[in-house]
Write a protein that holds these residues in place. Structure first.
Motif, PDB file in Angstrom:
ATOM      1  N   PRO A 107      -6.447  19.809 -38.716  1.00 15.18           N
ATOM      2  CA  PRO A 107      -6.706  18.322 -39.073  1.00 15.18           C
ATOM      3  C   PRO A 107      -8.061  17.800 -38.152  1.00 15.18           C
ATOM      4  CG  PRO A 107      -4.867  18.456 -37.403  1.00 15.18           C
ATOM      5  CD  PRO A 107      -5.189  19.738 -37.769  1.00 15.18           C
ATOM      6  N   ARG A 108      -8.856  16.952 -38.742  1.00  9.91           N
ATOM      7  CA  ARG A 108     -10.171  16.648 -38.334  1.00  9.91           C
ATOM      8  C   ARG A 108      -9.788  15.527 -37.035  1.00  9.91           C
ATOM      9  NH1 ARG A 108     -13.687  13.839 -42.524  1.00  9.91           N
ATOM     10  NH2 ARG A 108     -14.889  13.665 -40.871  1.00  9.91           N
ATOM     11  N   THR A 109     -10.639  15.852 -35.833  1.00 12.12           N
ATOM     12  CA  THR A 109     -10.511  15.040 -34.691  1.00 12.12           C
ATOM     13  C   THR A 109     -11.094  13.894 -34.783  1.00 12.12           C
ATOM     14  OG1 THR A 109     -12.343  16.057 -33.643  1.00 12.12           O
ATOM     15  CG2 THR A 109     -10.260  17.151 -33.219  1.00 12.12           C
ATOM     16  N   VAL A 110     -10.990  12.935 -34.029  1.00 12.94           N
ATOM     17  CA  VAL A 110     -11.717  11.418 -34.268  1.00 12.94           C
ATOM     18  C   VAL A 110     -13.124  11.583 -34.171  1.00 12.94           C
ATOM     19  CG1 VAL A 110     -11.674   9.314 -33.004  1.00 12.94           C
ATOM     20  CG2 VAL A 110      -9.522  10.486 -33.389  1.00 12.94           C
ATOM     21  N   TRP A 111     -13.473  12.623 -33.203  1.00 12.60           N
ATOM     22  CA  TRP A 111     -14.856  12.698 -33.025  1.00 12.60           C
ATOM     23  C   TRP A 111     -15.522  13.326 -34.322  1.00 12.60           C
ATOM     24  CZ3 TRP A 111     -19.194  11.497 -30.966  1.00 12.60           C
ATOM     25  CH2 TRP A 111     -20.261  12.311 -31.049  1.00 12.60           C
ATOM     26  N   GLN A 112     -14.669  14.268 -34.911  1.00 14.37           N
ATOM     27  CA  GLN A 112     -15.387  14.906 -36.144  1.00 14.37           C
ATOM     28  C   GLN A 112     -15.437  13.639 -37.239  1.00 14.37           C
ATOM     29  OE1 GLN A 112     -12.594  18.012 -36.657  1.00 14.37           O
ATOM     30  NE2 GLN A 112     -13.965  19.412 -35.976  1.00 14.37           N
ATOM     31  N   LYS A 113     -14.648  12.621 -37.230  1.00 15.04           N
ATOM     32  CA  LYS A 113     -14.591  11.626 -38.265  1.00 15.04           C
ATOM     33  C   LYS A 113     -15.825  10.685 -37.891  1.00 15.04           C
ATOM     34  CE  LYS A 113      -9.673  11.915 -39.150  1.00 15.04           C
ATOM     35  NZ  LYS A 113      -8.281  11.203 -38.934  1.00 15.04           N
ATOM     36  N   ILE A 114     -16.013  10.347 -36.611  1.00 18.16           N
ATOM     37  CA  ILE A 114     -17.061   9.372 -36.330  1.00 18.16           C
ATOM     38  C   ILE A 114     -18.401   9.818 -36.023  1.00 18.16           C
ATOM     39  CG2 ILE A 114     -15.237   7.655 -35.332  1.00 18.16           C
ATOM     40  CD1 ILE A 114     -16.234   8.428 -32.684  1.00 18.16           C
ATOM     41  N   ARG A 115     -18.576  11.070 -35.803  1.00 22.64           N
ATOM     42  CA  ARG A 115     -19.822  11.996 -35.472  1.00 22.64           C
ATOM     43  C   ARG A 115     -20.799  11.272 -36.369  1.00 22.64           C
ATOM     44  NH1 ARG A 115     -19.493  18.011 -34.758  1.00 22.64           N
ATOM     45  NH2 ARG A 115     -18.459  17.806 -36.649  1.00 22.64           N
ATOM     46  N   PRO A 116     -20.844  11.419 -37.768  1.00 22.80           N
ATOM     47  CA  PRO A 116     -22.037  10.950 -38.553  1.00 22.80           C
ATOM     48  C   PRO A 116     -22.596   9.521 -38.098  1.00 22.80           C
ATOM     49  CG  PRO A 116     -20.420  12.216 -39.753  1.00 22.80           C
ATOM     50  CD  PRO A 116     -19.640  11.870 -38.440  1.00 22.80           C
ATOM     51  N   VAL A 134     -22.218   8.093 -35.416  1.00 27.58           N
ATOM     52  CA  VAL A 134     -22.740   7.881 -34.009  1.00 27.58           C
ATOM     53  C   VAL A 134     -24.145   8.496 -34.023  1.00 27.58           C
ATOM     54  CG1 VAL A 134     -22.598   9.018 -31.805  1.00 27.58           C
ATOM     55  CG2 VAL A 134     -20.664   8.053 -32.626  1.00 27.58           C
ATOM     56  N   TYR A 135     -24.458   9.610 -34.889  1.00 30.10           N
ATOM     57  CA  TYR A 135     -25.702  10.149 -34.948  1.00 30.10           C
ATOM     58  C   TYR A 135     -26.663   9.116 -35.700  1.00 30.10           C
ATOM     59  CZ  TYR A 135     -23.936  14.864 -33.647  1.00 30.10           C
ATOM     60  OH  TYR A 135     -23.462  15.817 -32.968  1.00 30.10           O
ATOM     61  N   MET A 136     -26.152   8.525 -36.683  1.00 30.10           N
ATOM     62  CA  MET A 136     -27.037   7.218 -37.308  1.00 30.10           C
ATOM     63  C   MET A 136     -27.279   6.443 -36.474  1.00 30.10           C
ATOM     64  SD  MET A 136     -26.431   5.456 -41.074  1.00 30.10           S
ATOM     65  CE  MET A 136     -24.973   4.925 -40.765  1.00 30.10           C
ATOM     66  N   ALA A 137     -26.440   5.896 -35.583  1.00 31.38           N
ATOM     67  CA  ALA A 137     -26.665   4.670 -34.681  1.00 31.38           C
ATOM     68  C   ALA A 137     -27.672   5.270 -33.691  1.00 31.38           C
ATOM     69  CB  ALA A 137     -25.423   4.475 -33.898  1.00 31.38           C
ATOM     70  N   ALA A 138     -27.378   6.434 -33.368  1.00 36.34           N
ATOM     71  CA  ALA A 138     -28.677   7.028 -32.159  1.00 36.34           C
ATOM     72  C   ALA A 138     -30.057   6.954 -32.845  1.00 36.34           C
ATOM     73  CB  ALA A 138     -28.264   8.401 -31.819  1.00 36.34           C
ATOM     74  N   MET A 139     -30.153   7.289 -34.118  1.00 37.82           N
ATOM     75  CA  MET A 139     -31.269   7.369 -34.959  1.00 37.82           C
ATOM     76  C   MET A 139     -32.111   6.146 -34.893  1.00 37.82           C
ATOM     77  SD  MET A 139     -32.141   8.546 -38.878  1.00 37.82           S
ATOM     78  CE  MET A 139     -31.275   7.204 -39.128  1.00 37.82           C
ATOM     79  N   PHE A 140     -31.054   5.234 -35.082  1.00 38.24           N
ATOM     80  CA  PHE A 140     -31.698   3.889 -35.292  1.00 38.24           C
ATOM     81  C   PHE A 140     -32.081   3.333 -33.847  1.00 38.24           C
ATOM     82  CE2 PHE A 140     -29.435   3.360 -39.409  1.00 38.24           C
ATOM     83  CZ  PHE A 140     -30.739   3.166 -40.132  1.00 38.24           C
TER      84      PHE A 140
END
Length: 131
Positions: free
Chosen positions: A48-57, A59-65
């Protein structure tokens, strides 16, 4: 049409021919000739997908902005613009602006005398009336 086709005119037969229906059952013959591998029959256990795998995209988008925001702030710090507050904070600029000779020599635009005469004529004023 056979007479005009160049391949029939030269009658080329190189011996390189493909048997009838060779490619129609090629997939089944190839699959039957390969040996079976043990990993083909293993069942894959999907974790099963972990919480980090679910929110990682996200978080990356927020870091980009945030990176874009920081970059824009750095540009504004390096090149602050011509705000009145920037002039008043710089004592060298303020002393130059308060000096009348400097202001007349460097801040007034250089205007050609002919340009002034042309503007007066366009406005209907004769410069000879002022002499």
């Amino acid at each position: 049409m056979k007479g005009h086709d160049i391949l029939y005119q030269i009658d080329r037969k190189s011996g390189m021919t493909v048997p009838e229906n060779y490619f129609s059952d090629f997939n089944t013959r190839m699959a039957s000739s390969l040996p079976e591998q043990p990993w083909e029959h293993e069942t894959v256990k999907v974790m099963p997908r972990t919480v980090w795998q679910k929110i990682r995209p996200y978080v990356y988008m927020a870091a980009m902005f945030m990176g874009i925001w920081c970059m824009m702030n750095m540009f504004s710090l390096v090149h602050p613009g011509n705000s009145p507050a920037a002039f008043s904070d710089n004592p060298v600029l303020m002393s130059a602006i308060n000096n009348d000779d400097f202001y007349v020599d460097y801040c007034y635009p250089v205007v050609d005398e002919d340009y002034i005469y042309d503007q007066l004529y366009e406005d209907g004023i004769d410069p000879a009336d002022f002499i």
